[in-house]
Design an enzyme around this catalytic site. Structure first.
Site, PDB file in Angstrom:
ATOM      1  N   GLY A 248       0.762  -1.250   0.000  1.00  0.00           N
ATOM      2  CA  GLY A 248       0.000   0.000   0.000  1.00  0.00           C
ATOM      3  C   GLY A 248       0.787   1.291   0.000  1.00  0.00           C
ATOM      4  O   GLY A 248       0.196   2.376   0.055  1.00  0.00           O
ATOM      5  N   PRO A 291       4.563  -5.239  -0.880  1.00  0.00           N
ATOM      6  CA  PRO A 291       4.470  -4.055  -1.734  1.00  0.00           C
ATOM      7  C   PRO A 291       4.358  -4.444  -3.212  1.00  0.00           C
ATOM      8  O   PRO A 291       4.995  -5.401  -3.654  1.00  0.00           O
ATOM      9  CB  PRO A 291       5.784  -3.316  -1.475  1.00  0.00           C
ATOM     10  CG  PRO A 291       6.711  -4.336  -0.902  1.00  0.00           C
ATOM     11  CD  PRO A 291       5.910  -5.478  -0.372  1.00  0.00           C
ATOM     12  N   ARG A 330      -6.549   3.262 -15.422  1.00  0.00           N
ATOM     13  CA  ARG A 330      -6.637   3.834 -14.069  1.00  0.00           C
ATOM     14  C   ARG A 330      -7.338   5.189 -14.031  1.00  0.00           C
ATOM     15  O   ARG A 330      -8.029   5.517 -13.071  1.00  0.00           O
ATOM     16  CB  ARG A 330      -5.254   3.920 -13.414  1.00  0.00           C
ATOM     17  CG  ARG A 330      -4.676   2.536 -13.086  1.00  0.00           C
ATOM     18  CD  ARG A 330      -3.439   2.634 -12.216  1.00  0.00           C
ATOM     19  NE  ARG A 330      -3.722   3.173 -10.905  1.00  0.00           N
ATOM     20  CZ  ARG A 330      -3.402   4.385 -10.504  1.00  0.00           C
ATOM     21  NH1 ARG A 330      -2.774   5.206 -11.300  1.00  0.00           N
ATOM     22  NH2 ARG A 330      -3.711   4.785  -9.289  1.00  0.00           N
ATOM     23  N   CYS A 361     -13.067   4.526 -27.853  1.00  0.00           N
ATOM     24  CA  CYS A 361     -14.373   5.129 -28.106  1.00  0.00           C
ATOM     25  C   CYS A 361     -15.176   5.324 -26.826  1.00  0.00           C
ATOM     26  O   CYS A 361     -16.178   4.647 -26.596  1.00  0.00           O
ATOM     27  CB  CYS A 361     -15.128   4.297 -29.120  1.00  0.00           C
ATOM     28  SG  CYS A 361     -14.257   4.301 -30.675  1.00  0.00           S
TER      29      CYS A 361
END
Ligand SMILES: *Cc1c(COP(=O)(O)O)cnc(C)c1O
Length: 441
Positions: A248, A291, A330, A361
């Site tokens: 995190g 991680p 993202r 699109c």
């Protein structure tokens, strides 16, 4: 140093990354292209491993491979002495085919399938991380039929709220992952595991979220985990061997992000865990972390070629590139922010900001809403930074656009580590139902 500040400019005026001329890379391999800096990945791995050495903590760093799962990255992680955490049969298969040692792998997932559980047990992974009551019976009977003892860890919710995007908050009670400490579900699961003949509880696990900048939530979670380990020992007489604190750690996507060095989080986290375990009489406890983003995120960038440039008077300029939400979902998923530079015009002054638009699109397919860039024109090479994590891993074939290639760079050398998908591969699994063969309606 921010990832875009780590680049240099060569005698051609082009931007270099890990010693490679980015404009040349774009020419040689085509765009869009994922580029990964090997030394940057290794540096973070060594930083994390070094924290264990410096603090004297025993345990292991697991690379959370959902951030980027390819053969080459498993090789690097293994060479650096890391374990790997996988969340699916596909990731496990990729790791094992790359020769990753099974005993350093753990399997996660809130809904593992029986074939995935069996695959992990046959391979002999370090642990399966239990995420529900149902799974306990499932793993126990799978282990029984294979004649093995399954080492399991239990994912719990320490109830910590990390200030991050809502979708990646996983330590709080209203979350699909893990079992609650506060509501007693975690302790109930410990008892269930203890009553299963083919299971051995080796550890406790938590993961409080992702892209976290504050240290405090990790420390609070550490305290809760040690407290819980102590109460498991007192109430059930089980001494767990390992506390896994998940991953995190936040990375830099834009100028506004100012995380600590990823190993600073870990060093302080381990120091706290050691102190709390000592107070609780849990000496000899092993610690683990997982991680993902912080290992590969800043080590990667994506190269695009600029196509159309549309000026909408008094509104905005749209600079369209040959990729977008297919290779980097993202932004459209979380509204994530990114930083871009023109690799072939690194010395030119920045003009008005424009939007970097993707080619897919969806009007929402905008990689960056306001990117301060020099004047863009067709053929420019655009670099978007910090795309090493959760980009290739989340890529899709939306619009039937092939998934880009990835190159690994090291001191000016480059090698392909993921081939560009071909049109043939796109139609490989397509079938035509027999009654469609006849070209009449
Ligand atoms: C996603 C995840 C990680 C890695 O998180 P990062 O933010 O990429 O460091 C680690 N552990 C678990 C269980 C996860 O789900």
């Amino acid at each position: 140093m921010r990832p875009w500040e780590k680049t240099e400019i060569n005698e051609r005026g082009n931007m270099t990354f890990a010693g490679c001329d980015l404009v040349e890379l774009a020419k040689e391999y085509g765009t869009p292209l994922y580029v990964l800096d090997e030394q940057a990945v290794r540096k973070v791995c060594r930083g994390f491993v070094g924290c264990f050495e410096r603090t004297g903590a025993k345990g292991r760093v697991y690379y959370a491979s959902k951030a980027l799962s390819t053969a080459a990255i498993y090789k690097i992680a293994a060479q650096e002495g890391l374990g790997a955490d996988v969340v699916s049969g596909g990731e496990l298969y990729t790791a094992l085919s790359a020769g990753f040692p099974a005993e350093n792998i753990e399997l996660h997932g809130n809904n593992k399938t029986l074939p995935e559980i069996e695959m992990a047990l046959r391979a002999g992974v370090h642990a399966l991380v239990v995420d529900s009551h149902e799974e306990i019976g499932l793993i126990d009977s799978a282990a029984a039929s294979l004649g093995v003892t399954a080492c399991v860890s239990l994912r719990v919710k320490p109830g910590v709220e990390a200030h991050t995007h809502e979708y990646v908050m996983t330590g709080i009670d209203d979350c699909k992952f893990g079992l609650g400490i506060d509501d007693g579900e975690a302790l109930r699961a410990v008892r269930e595991i203890a009553s299963c003949k083919n299971l051995k509880l080796v550890g406790l696990h938590c993961h409080i979220g992702s892209q976290i900048f504050e240290l405090e939530p990790f420390l609070i979670a550490a305290d809760r985990m040690v407290e819980f380990a102590a109460s498991v020992r007192e109430t059930c007489g089980i001494a767990v061997e390992e506390i896994n604190m998940g991953g995190g750690y936040g990375i830099m996507y834009t100028e506004a992000d100012a995380p600590m060095e990823p190993y600073d989080y870990l060093e302080q986290l381990l120091t706290r865990l050691l102190a709390r375990c000592k107070e609780a009489g849990l000496d000899g406890m092993r610690f683990a972390v997982e991680p993902g983003r912080s290992i590969v995120g800043e080590a990667g960038l994506t190269l695009y070629t600029v196509g159309t440039v549309k000026h909408i008077p008094n509104v905005r300029t749209y600079v369209s590139v040959d990729g977008g939400m297919g290779d980097n979902p993202r932004q459209i998923l979380y509204g994530s922010l990114y930083t871009a530079r023109l690799a072939n015009k690194r010395n030119e002054p920045v003009g008005e900001s424009g939007a970097v638009a993707g080619r897919f699109c969806e009007s929402g397919d905008i990689l960056i809403k306001e990117a301060p860039l020099p004047r863009c024109e067709a053929g420019d090479t655009l670099a978007v930074f910090s795309t090493g994590a959760y980009n290739y891993a989340m890529a899709s074939n939306y619009n039937r656009v092939p998934i880009p290639a990835m190159v690994l760079c090291r001191e000016g050398e480059s090698a392909l580590i993921v081939r560009r998908q071909t049109y043939e591969q796109l139609v490989e699994n397509d079938l035509v139902a027999p009654w469609l063969e006849d070209d009449k309606a």
